[in-house]
Design a protein around this motif. Structure first.
Motif, PDB file in Angstrom:
ATOM      1  N   PHE A   1      38.923  41.705  24.878  1.00  0.00           N
ATOM      2  CA  PHE A   1      38.099  42.424  25.856  1.00  0.00           C
ATOM      3  C   PHE A   1      37.079  43.264  25.069  1.00  0.00           C
TER       4      PHE A   1
ATOM      5  N   HIS B   1      39.637  45.219  41.768  1.00  0.00           N
ATOM      6  CA  HIS B   1      38.643  46.019  41.049  1.00  0.00           C
ATOM      7  C   HIS B   1      37.836  45.203  40.032  1.00  0.00           C
ATOM      8  N   ASP B   2      38.081  43.898  39.955  1.00  0.00           N
ATOM      9  CA  ASP B   2      37.408  43.070  38.954  1.00  0.00           C
ATOM     10  C   ASP B   2      36.402  42.093  39.547  1.00  0.00           C
TER      11      ASP B   2
ATOM     12  N   TYR C   1      41.653  50.792  31.163  1.00  0.00           N
ATOM     13  CA  TYR C   1      42.474  49.705  30.599  1.00  0.00           C
ATOM     14  C   TYR C   1      42.436  49.735  29.068  1.00  0.00           C
TER      15      TYR C   1
ATOM     16  N   ASP D   1      49.246  43.783  33.202  1.00  0.00           N
ATOM     17  CA  ASP D   1      47.861  43.401  32.958  1.00  0.00           C
ATOM     18  C   ASP D   1      47.788  42.245  31.954  1.00  0.00           C
ATOM     19  N   VAL D   2      46.879  41.331  32.186  1.00  0.00           N
ATOM     20  CA  VAL D   2      46.632  40.209  31.266  1.00  0.00           C
ATOM     21  C   VAL D   2      47.957  39.569  30.831  1.00  0.00           C
TER      22      VAL D   2
ATOM     23  N   ARG E   1      33.678  49.512  42.598  1.00  0.00           N
ATOM     24  CA  ARG E   1      34.484  50.678  42.224  1.00  0.00           C
ATOM     25  C   ARG E   1      33.861  52.001  42.687  1.00  0.00           C
TER      26      ARG E   1
ATOM     27  N   ARG F   1      52.697  46.432  37.465  1.00  0.00           N
ATOM     28  CA  ARG F   1      51.729  45.327  37.482  1.00  0.00           C
ATOM     29  C   ARG F   1      51.368  45.097  36.020  1.00  0.00           C
TER      30      ARG F   1
ATOM     31  N   HIS G   1      46.789  45.146  24.852  1.00  0.00           N
ATOM     32  CA  HIS G   1      45.944  45.883  23.915  1.00  0.00           C
ATOM     33  C   HIS G   1      46.136  47.385  24.081  1.00  0.00           C
TER      34      HIS G   1
ATOM     35  N   GLN H   1      39.245  47.856  22.650  1.00  0.00           N
ATOM     36  CA  GLN H   1      40.563  47.409  23.122  1.00  0.00           C
ATOM     37  C   GLN H   1      41.179  46.405  22.142  1.00  0.00           C
TER      38      GLN H   1
ATOM     39  N   GLU I   1      49.525  39.805  36.419  1.00  0.00           N
ATOM     40  CA  GLU I   1      48.140  39.345  36.505  1.00  0.00           C
ATOM     41  C   GLU I   1      48.053  38.154  35.558  1.00  0.00           C
TER      42      GLU I   1
ATOM     43  N   ASP J   1      36.900  50.895  29.188  1.00  0.00           N
ATOM     44  CA  ASP J   1      37.101  49.819  30.168  1.00  0.00           C
ATOM     45  C   ASP J   1      37.868  50.382  31.363  1.00  0.00           C
TER      46      ASP J   1
ATOM     47  N   PHE K   1      34.360  39.923  27.944  1.00  0.00           N
ATOM     48  CA  PHE K   1      33.239  40.756  28.405  1.00  0.00           C
ATOM     49  C   PHE K   1      31.919  40.368  27.743  1.00  0.00           C
TER      50      PHE K   1
ATOM     51  N   ARG L   1      31.455  45.153  36.934  1.00  0.00           N
ATOM     52  CA  ARG L   1      32.340  45.383  38.078  1.00  0.00           C
ATOM     53  C   ARG L   1      32.219  46.762  38.723  1.00  0.00           C
TER      54      ARG L   1
HETATM   55  C1  GLC Z   1      42.587  43.020  33.597  1.00  0.00           C
HETATM   56  C2  GLC Z   1      42.093  44.150  34.451  1.00  0.00           C
HETATM   57  C3  GLC Z   1      40.666  44.425  34.093  1.00  0.00           C
HETATM   58  C4  GLC Z   1      40.576  44.800  32.626  1.00  0.00           C
HETATM   59  C5  GLC Z   1      41.214  43.723  31.764  1.00  0.00           C
HETATM   60  C6  GLC Z   1      41.447  44.205  30.365  1.00  0.00           C
HETATM   61  O1  GLC Z   1      41.952  41.826  33.887  1.00  0.00           O
HETATM   62  O2  GLC Z   1      42.275  43.846  35.791  1.00  0.00           O
HETATM   63  O3  GLC Z   1      40.108  45.440  34.879  1.00  0.00           O
HETATM   64  O4  GLC Z   1      39.246  44.963  32.256  1.00  0.00           O
HETATM   65  O5  GLC Z   1      42.476  43.345  32.251  1.00  0.00           O
HETATM   66  O6  GLC Z   1      42.486  45.137  30.340  1.00  0.00           O
END
Ligand code: GLC
Length: 566
Positions: A186, A341-342, A83, A222-223, A433, A220, A123, A190, A281, A80, A168, A429
């Motif tokens: 995800f 990037h998403d 990530y 994530d999630v 990228r 930052r 994760h 993960q 996020e 991913d 996903f 996505r």
């Molecule tokens: C966040 C990231 C994304 C990633 C997801 C799982 O949303 O921005 O790119 O796939 O987390 O880590």
């Protein structure tokens, strides 16, 4: 022992060390999101890396941003895009080494900028040592208790434990050889960590401390809304991400109140350092976002409301007023985000009709619906709107070049797990990228000495940074000019007054008297009285064309440019 080089500190950093005043740079900062593997490749493996990024840092200085947020750079099997992390406290060899990271951080600081790194608490990768230990140790073991391992349903346990879906596509559960299932919100690569486990909590604090000690200025997260899961694992109808974030209430794994206890612990750690920040996020209902911004929580959170808004003056205005007010109510500033990037790049999004499902459109079409020229004009205007607002603005690499989404990448180069997991219903996505075009020629247009990991379309040559840098009418020149003026005129106060200049006009005034006027209608509008500072399209006879934005200074001001604050 790793040390952070401190040569040539800037005056701003000296002031920070001297503790002259609390350094809250993020409140007004312009942050550049660097998707490292597509930024600059130094060694010709087609993947962007830290030495490549270091060599291109002056681009950020010339652009006029204050900080850089770097997407995950950790060892990862890249299921991913990084990530999926197999070691949260190291650098993937494709990106470089820890020494390269130190050199990069030092290079950023030397230029008077800040670094934000992406941390991923929700994760790990299935390649992470912990997950491999969990597989070996078997059901009921402490190793499995770091994740969410459950028995399946049905007489032989061959059905997943519940109906949760992966963001996903497909089930959020994967079965392992001994018959148990593990949770992955995800990709199956993960596995979700179990945040009720004290070992998981302690390990993440160690990760934060590791990067803060290495000198990063922010993280930052994530999630940020996903860590706490309902321990009874109830069915939820299999809806992974509701179309409307306002429906995200009482959810078994998104935005549960328990996450706030965790955030408090991290905030206490950050408060022990000087001038560091955390940005969340947090994909939550707008009414629930302020809870993430309380003084003992995040310093700021991404605000995805504009990113999701259609090109419409009323809609933009409503988002701006409510986001600004709700952040201010908890003592924070809002952030303004148009792309990342998403999501589909906004230069393409704005060229599609209202109501388009952007994640599905590359597959469903109709592709003739795209008006790329309109999209680019609106993208430039929208960027100027975000840069004029109080608070902090996040730019995604390539926005400053007006890059479009590459929505028609060949099937065989697609890497995003969404493509595979939705059985081709969504292309995913990758299209946002694609490696950056730096030069007009070369195997990857200056991205690196060979072709990049994703092919660049022919049109990218005309958008190369080197070409735009010498064209005063380019998107890059517009960004540079607007960011310079923003620093000079717009970051000293957090005042915002909306102006009523017509149904299709988004207009507001800042404390300095500077006005921002965006024409989101279909015919030209008369600009209010004032000295035009910068526009995204030519203004003739005081008329601002459709899909354009202008900043104006009050006529009483003797000179529009003031000395920037030191
Ligand atoms: C966040 C990231 C994304 C990633 C997801 C799982 O949303 O921005 O790119 O796939 O987390 O880590």
């Amino acid at each position: 022992m790793l040390t952070v080089p401190t040569d040539e500190p800037t005056r701003r950093h000296e002031a920070r060390r001297a503790g002259a005043q609390p350094d809250r740079w993020w409140r007004t900062g312009a942050v550049y999101q660097m998707y490292l593997r597509s930024f600059a490749d130094s060694d010709g493996d087609g993947i962007g890396d830290l030495p490549g990024a270091l060599a291109r840092l002056d681009h950020l200085v010339e652009l006029g941003v204050d900080a850089v947020w770097v997407n995950p750079w950790y060892p990862s099997p890249m299921r991913d895009g990084g990530y999926d992390i197999s070691d949260h406290r190291d650098i993937d060899p494709r990106f470089g080494t820890l020494s390269d990271a130190e050199a990069f951080i030092a290079g950023v600081h030397r230029r008077g900028l800040r670094v934000i790194v992406d941390v991923v608490p929700n994760h790990t990768s299935s390649d992470h040592r912990w997950f491999r230990e969990a597989l070996d140790a078997g059901p009921g073991s402490p190793e499995r208790a770091r994740f969410h391992f459950l028995d399946g349903r049905g007489p032989d346990g061959s059905e997943p434990p519940n109906d949760w879906s992966s963001a996903f596509g497909g089930s959020a559960w994967e079965r392992v050889a001994d018959g148990q299932w593990y949770l992955h919100l995800f990709d199956s690569g993960q596995p979700d960590l179990n945040w009720q486990n004290p070992e998981v909590r302690a390990d993440f604090v160690d990760t934060l401390r590791f990067w803060l000690d290495l000198g990063v200025d922010g993280v930052r997260v994530d999630v940020a809304h996903g860590l706490a899961k309902d321990p009874t694992y109830p069915d939820n109808g299999g809806i992974a991400v509701p179309r409307d974030r306002r429906d995200l209430v009482d959810h078994p794994y998104w935005d549960r109140d328990e996450v706030h206890v965790l955030i408090r612990e991290w905030r206490t750690l950050l408060d022990g350092y000087d001038g560091r920040m955390m940005v969340a996020e947090a994909v939550v209902s707008p009414t629930r976002l302020p809870a993430y911004l309380a003084p003992d929580q995040y310093h700021q959170s991404f605000n995805f409301d504009l990113l999701e808004a259609e090109w419409d003056a009323w809609g933009f205005g409503e988002v701006i007023v409510t986001s600004h007010a709700s952040a201010a109510a908890v003592g924070a500033t809002s952030t303004w985000v148009l792309s990342n990037h998403d999501v589909m790049r906004h230069a393409t999004r704005y060229g599609l009709p209202h109501g388009t499902d952007h994640a599905r459109w590359p597959v469903t079409g109709p592709h003739t619906a795209l008006d790329a020229a309109v999209g680019l004009r609106r993208a430039q205007a929208a960027a100027m709107v975000t840069m004029a607002l109080p608070g902090s603005v996040y730019l995604y690499q390539g926005d400053e070049l007006g890059l479009p989404e590459v929505w028609d990448l060949p099937d065989d180069v697609l890497e995003d797990p969404t493509w595979r997991r939705t059985g081709g219903a969504m292309r995913g996505r990758d299209g946002c990228r694609v490696p950056i075009p730096w030069e007009e020629t070369g195997p990857s247009l200056g991205f690196g000495p060979s072709e990049g990991w994703l092919p660049q379309p022919g049109a990218f040559a005309g958008l190369a940074a080197s070409r735009q840098a010498v064209d005063p009418t380019s998107t890059l020149s517009l960004y540079r000019q607007a960011l310079r003026l923003r620093r000079e005129l717009l970051v000293d106060d957090e005042a915002l007054t909306m102006l009523a200049l017509g149904d299709d006009v988004l207009a507001f005034e800042r404390g300095s008297g500077v006005m921002c006027v965006a024409n989101m209608g279909t015919s030209a509008i008369a600009l209010p009285d004032g000295e035009v500072l910068v526009t995204s399209a030519p203004v003739a006879g005081g008329l601002l064309p459709p899909d354009a934005c202008a900043w104006l200074a009050p006529r009483t001001r003797s000179a529009p440019v003031v000395t920037p604050p030191v």
